[in-house]
Design a protein around this motif. Structure first.
Motif, PDB file in Angstrom:
ATOM      1  N   ASN A   1      -8.862  23.097  -7.024  1.00 61.39           N
ATOM      2  CA  ASN A   1      -8.318  23.654  -6.058  1.00 61.39           C
ATOM      3  C   ASN A   1      -8.309  22.560  -4.570  1.00 61.39           C
ATOM      4  O   ASN A   1      -8.294  23.061  -3.676  1.00 61.39           O
ATOM      5  N   ILE A   2      -8.839  21.392  -4.964  1.00 61.95           N
ATOM      6  CA  ILE A   2      -8.650  20.346  -4.058  1.00 61.95           C
ATOM      7  C   ILE A   2      -7.643  19.259  -4.288  1.00 61.95           C
ATOM      8  O   ILE A   2      -7.445  18.513  -5.318  1.00 61.95           O
ATOM      9  N   LEU A   3      -6.830  18.992  -3.256  1.00 62.31           N
ATOM     10  CA  LEU A   3      -5.860  18.046  -3.146  1.00 62.31           C
ATOM     11  C   LEU A   3      -6.761  16.592  -2.764  1.00 62.31           C
ATOM     12  O   LEU A   3      -6.964  16.704  -1.468  1.00 62.31           O
ATOM     13  N   GLU A   4      -6.694  15.415  -3.462  1.00 57.55           N
ATOM     14  CA  GLU A   4      -7.558  14.432  -3.028  1.00 57.55           C
ATOM     15  C   GLU A   4      -6.573  13.204  -2.582  1.00 57.55           C
ATOM     16  O   GLU A   4      -5.810  12.883  -3.249  1.00 57.55           O
ATOM     17  N   ILE A   5      -6.574  12.893  -1.317  1.00 57.60           N
ATOM     18  CA  ILE A   5      -5.407  12.123  -0.738  1.00 57.60           C
ATOM     19  C   ILE A   5      -6.182  10.569  -0.454  1.00 57.60           C
ATOM     20  O   ILE A   5      -7.221  10.599   0.504  1.00 57.60           O
ATOM     21  N   ALA A   6      -5.558   9.604  -1.100  1.00 56.49           N
ATOM     22  CA  ALA A   6      -5.990   8.288  -0.892  1.00 56.49           C
ATOM     23  C   ALA A   6      -4.933   7.361  -0.620  1.00 56.49           C
ATOM     24  O   ALA A   6      -3.730   7.852  -0.706  1.00 56.49           O
ATOM     25  N   TYR A   7      -5.037   6.408  -0.069  1.00 54.99           N
ATOM     26  CA  TYR A   7      -4.228   5.036   0.508  1.00 54.99           C
ATOM     27  C   TYR A   7      -4.719   3.728  -0.190  1.00 54.99           C
ATOM     28  O   TYR A   7      -6.063   3.661  -0.108  1.00 54.99           O
ATOM     29  N   GLY A   8      -3.816   3.049  -0.792  1.00 54.80           N
ATOM     30  CA  GLY A   8      -4.108   1.741  -1.214  1.00 54.80           C
ATOM     31  C   GLY A   8      -3.193   1.163  -2.105  1.00 54.80           C
ATOM     32  O   GLY A   8      -2.041   1.442  -1.967  1.00 54.80           O
ATOM     33  N   SER A   9      -3.582   0.245  -2.960  1.00 56.97           N
ATOM     34  CA  SER A   9      -2.570  -0.396  -3.743  1.00 56.97           C
ATOM     35  C   SER A   9      -3.253  -0.977  -5.208  1.00 56.97           C
ATOM     36  O   SER A   9      -4.413  -1.023  -5.234  1.00 56.97           O
ATOM     37  N   GLY A  10      -2.528  -1.057  -6.073  1.00 52.31           N
ATOM     38  CA  GLY A  10      -3.074  -1.609  -7.337  1.00 52.31           C
ATOM     39  C   GLY A  10      -3.996  -0.457  -7.958  1.00 52.31           C
ATOM     40  O   GLY A  10      -3.761   0.400  -8.092  1.00 52.31           O
TER      41      GLY A  10
ATOM     42  N   SER B   1       0.757  -1.098  -0.037  1.00 54.96           N
ATOM     43  CA  SER B   1       0.002   0.033   0.036  1.00 54.96           C
ATOM     44  C   SER B   1       0.744   1.303  -0.024  1.00 54.96           C
ATOM     45  O   SER B   1       1.952   1.368   0.519  1.00 54.96           O
ATOM     46  N   THR B   2       0.385   2.175  -0.735  1.00 56.54           N
ATOM     47  CA  THR B   2       0.968   3.531  -0.621  1.00 56.54           C
ATOM     48  C   THR B   2       0.081   4.570  -1.023  1.00 56.54           C
ATOM     49  O   THR B   2      -1.333   4.446  -0.866  1.00 56.54           O
ATOM     50  N   TRP B   3       0.579   5.984  -0.910  1.00 55.04           N
ATOM     51  CA  TRP B   3      -0.094   7.211  -0.948  1.00 55.04           C
ATOM     52  C   TRP B   3      -0.511   7.524  -2.390  1.00 55.04           C
ATOM     53  O   TRP B   3       0.536   7.377  -2.879  1.00 55.04           O
ATOM     54  N   SER B   4      -1.592   7.930  -2.818  1.00 52.12           N
ATOM     55  CA  SER B   4      -1.912   8.748  -3.899  1.00 52.12           C
ATOM     56  C   SER B   4      -2.391  10.197  -3.638  1.00 52.12           C
ATOM     57  O   SER B   4      -3.484  10.088  -2.822  1.00 52.12           O
ATOM     58  N   ALA B   5      -1.866  11.147  -4.046  1.00 51.23           N
ATOM     59  CA  ALA B   5      -2.273  12.461  -3.935  1.00 51.23           C
ATOM     60  C   ALA B   5      -2.451  13.205  -5.157  1.00 51.23           C
ATOM     61  O   ALA B   5      -1.609  13.217  -5.972  1.00 51.23           O
ATOM     62  N   ASN B   6      -3.673  13.500  -5.754  1.00 49.20           N
ATOM     63  CA  ASN B   6      -3.997  14.228  -6.796  1.00 49.20           C
ATOM     64  C   ASN B   6      -4.846  15.398  -6.839  1.00 49.20           C
ATOM     65  O   ASN B   6      -5.691  15.429  -6.167  1.00 49.20           O
ATOM     66  N   GLN B   7      -4.465  16.373  -7.451  1.00 49.14           N
ATOM     67  CA  GLN B   7      -5.020  17.850  -7.314  1.00 49.14           C
ATOM     68  C   GLN B   7      -6.052  17.731  -8.414  1.00 49.14           C
ATOM     69  O   GLN B   7      -5.966  17.386  -9.567  1.00 49.14           O
ATOM     70  N   ASN B   8      -7.333  18.210  -8.000  1.00 53.88           N
ATOM     71  CA  ASN B   8      -8.480  18.170  -8.785  1.00 53.88           C
ATOM     72  C   ASN B   8      -9.190  19.380  -8.745  1.00 53.88           C
ATOM     73  O   ASN B   8      -9.658  19.684  -7.546  1.00 53.88           O
TER      74      ASN B   8
ATOM     75  N   ASN C   1      -6.826  -0.350  -6.102  1.00 46.07           N
ATOM     76  CA  ASN C   1      -7.897  -0.203  -5.090  1.00 46.07           C
ATOM     77  C   ASN C   1      -7.410   1.178  -4.163  1.00 46.07           C
ATOM     78  O   ASN C   1      -6.612   0.498  -3.312  1.00 46.07           O
ATOM     79  N   PHE C   2      -7.877   2.143  -4.461  1.00 52.04           N
ATOM     80  CA  PHE C   2      -7.409   3.134  -3.369  1.00 52.04           C
ATOM     81  C   PHE C   2      -8.699   4.042  -2.876  1.00 52.04           C
ATOM     82  O   PHE C   2      -9.421   4.523  -3.624  1.00 52.04           O
ATOM     83  N   ASN C   3      -8.486   4.211  -1.569  1.00 54.17           N
ATOM     84  CA  ASN C   3      -9.746   4.803  -0.725  1.00 54.17           C
ATOM     85  C   ASN C   3      -9.402   6.077  -0.405  1.00 54.17           C
ATOM     86  O   ASN C   3      -8.225   6.263   0.016  1.00 54.17           O
ATOM     87  N   GLN C   4     -10.087   7.153  -0.694  1.00 54.53           N
ATOM     88  CA  GLN C   4      -9.783   8.426  -0.247  1.00 54.53           C
ATOM     89  C   GLN C   4     -10.009   8.638   1.152  1.00 54.53           C
ATOM     90  O   GLN C   4     -11.169   8.069   1.663  1.00 54.53           O
ATOM     91  N   TYR C   5      -9.046   9.202   1.981  1.00 52.27           N
ATOM     92  CA  TYR C   5      -9.164   9.522   3.384  1.00 52.27           C
ATOM     93  C   TYR C   5      -9.176  10.964   3.877  1.00 52.27           C
ATOM     94  O   TYR C   5      -9.260  11.160   4.775  1.00 52.27           O
ATOM     95  N   ALA C   6      -8.458  11.691   2.948  1.00 49.99           N
ATOM     96  CA  ALA C   6      -8.512  13.097   3.401  1.00 49.99           C
ATOM     97  C   ALA C   6      -8.466  14.197   1.818  1.00 49.99           C
ATOM     98  O   ALA C   6      -8.308  13.661   0.853  1.00 49.99           O
ATOM     99  N   THR C   7      -8.725  15.283   2.080  1.00 50.42           N
ATOM    100  CA  THR C   7      -8.574  16.276   1.182  1.00 50.42           C
ATOM    101  C   THR C   7      -8.081  17.336   1.754  1.00 50.42           C
ATOM    102  O   THR C   7      -8.264  17.757   2.970  1.00 50.42           O
TER     103      THR C   7
END
Length: 144
Positions: free
Chosen positions: A13-22, A4-11, A24-30
């Motif tokens: 004015n919002i940085l969407e922060i997810a955690y997962g692998s492959g 598992s690793t972090w994924s952070a993508n800007q959409n 399957n990433f679930n958003q945990y923060a913005t």
């Protein structure tokens, strides 16, 4: 199975922060870049969580100032996601970090550090004096 690793993508004015692998990433923060609101959920389907306003909040002659635009950069630091941010509001500069630790069962933890720089003299010009100047560090909202 991939780690598992972090994924952070800007959409916008919002940085969407997810955690997962492959795939399957679930958003945990913005992180709202236009206001410095940082929101977290303790689990993907929790429906509630907590929020912190990263910029200092204070009163001026024209009202309460809460939230300010920020710039950011991010790195993966071991298992954590480390976000450095900075901004300015009425001449009061601020910068800090948000370190998000990997989620565990029904829990997620982030360490938030903020420091300010500058002089509040510019606020005095807005009708404040040192005896009634109030500045709040980041505001924490625990929503249950």
């Amino acid at each position: 199975m991939a780690a598992s690793t972090w994924s952070a993508n800007q959409n916008g004015n919002i940085l969407e922060i997810a955690y997962g692998s492959g795939t399957n990433f679930n958003q945990y923060a913005t992180l709202h870049l236009d206001s410095s609101y940082f929101r977290m959920n303790w689990a993907p389907d929790s429906g509630c969580g907590t929020a912190v306003i990263l910029s200092p909040s204070f009163w001026t002659s024209d009202g309460y100032k809460q939230g300010a635009g920020i710039s950011y950069n991010q790195i993966q630091d071991g298992e954590d996601l480390l976000i450095h941010f900075e901004g300015e509001n009425y001449g009061l500069g601020f910068e800090g970090t948000v370190r998000i630790h990997p989620p565990t069962r029904d829990q997620i933890i982030a360490d938030v550090n903020v420091s300010t720089s500058g002089d509040v003299a510019n606020l005095v010009h807005l009708g404040l004096n040192k005896s009634n100047f109030r500045c709040r560090e980041p505001f924490l909202d625990m929503s249950i």
